[in-house]
Design an enzyme around this catalytic site. Structure first.
Site, PDB file in Angstrom:
ATOM      1  N   SER A   1      61.684   5.449  20.923  1.00  0.00           N
ATOM      2  CA  SER A   1      61.977   4.211  21.656  1.00  0.00           C
ATOM      3  C   SER A   1      61.961   3.068  20.666  1.00  0.00           C
ATOM      4  CB  SER A   1      60.903   3.982  22.739  1.00  0.00           C
ATOM      5  OG  SER A   1      60.972   2.666  23.261  1.00  0.00           O
TER       6      SER A   1
ATOM      7  N   TYR B   1      52.152   3.737  25.457  1.00  0.00           N
ATOM      8  CA  TYR B   1      53.557   4.045  25.192  1.00  0.00           C
ATOM      9  C   TYR B   1      53.884   3.840  23.718  1.00  0.00           C
ATOM     10  CZ  TYR B   1      58.543   4.410  26.377  1.00  0.00           C
ATOM     11  OH  TYR B   1      59.850   4.817  26.479  1.00  0.00           O
TER      12      TYR B   1
END
Length: 212
Positions: free
Chosen positions: A144, A157
């Site tokens: 990401s 995350y």
């Protein structure tokens, strides 16, 4: 890999979002597909979208966080398709509400790491032996933009996606040293309209950062 026609590609998180879009595109390019997700309904819909291109499409409900399930699925894919040329470790989750690193629930932290990081490790290690046996192979790991830049409130995350980046970079160098027929690509998407928010966990006790 220069072309996909006739190649076998396995994709996790294929029931929606990036996984579904990749599956549809690869089917149109002549790739045979092995698709996995925990969402059996969405997975079946993706399979239907990929059919009609003259390619073989198989599917299985698999929990990427379960190492045994991933290894069993990889062996099944190789048996059903004869070989495997690519694994796309795409399955991922996130928390709907941010929490500071100091107050992040350890159970939620572990959940994100189990899927977003360990799922990638499991998928990579499960499929690597099959990729090595093919004439050419590739590992695609979805990280990401949060694997490049840290964001307050996204410690879990960020940790998982940075870990994917480090794991994948190290593996790529190791494979180059071995002069293997397999390589690795890490992808760092930005904001994309997927189901990751809808499928995320929500903790109503968490307040936005900066609130009293």
């Amino acid at each position: 890999m220069k072309q996909f026609s006739g190649r076998v590609v396995a994709i996790t998180g294929a029931a929606s979002g990036i996984g579904r879009a990749l599956a549809i595109d690869l089917a149109s390019r002549g790739a045979h597909l092995a698709l996995a997700d925990l969402d059996a309904i969405g997975l079946a819909e993706t399979v239907g979208m990929c059919e009609g291109h003259g390619v073989k499409v198989t599917s299985a409900t698999v929990d990427v966080a379960d190492r045994a399930e991933m290894f069993a699925w990889a062996d099944t894919v190789a048996d059903l398709h004869g070989s495997v040329n690519m694994i796309v470790n795409n399955a991922g989750v996130n928390l709907n509400l941010a929490a500071t690193a100091a107050k992040q629930s350890i159970s939620d932290f572990e959940w994100v790491m189990d899927v977003d990081f360990w799922g990638v490790v499991h998928g990579t290690q499960a499929f690597l032996p099959h990729l090595h046996r093919a004439d050419e192979g590739h590992v695609v790991n979805i990280s990401s933009v949060f694997g490049l830049v840290s964001i307050p409130g996204q410690s879990a995350y960020n940790s998982a996606k940075f870990a994917v980046r480090g794991f994948s970079d190290a593996l790529r160098m190791e494979l180059e040293i071995e002069k293997a027929n397999v390589s690795v690509t890490t992808i760092h998407p930005g904001g994309i309209k997927t189901n990751i928010v809808n499928s995320g966990r929500r903790d109503d006790t968490v307040r936005a950062i900066g609130q009293d």
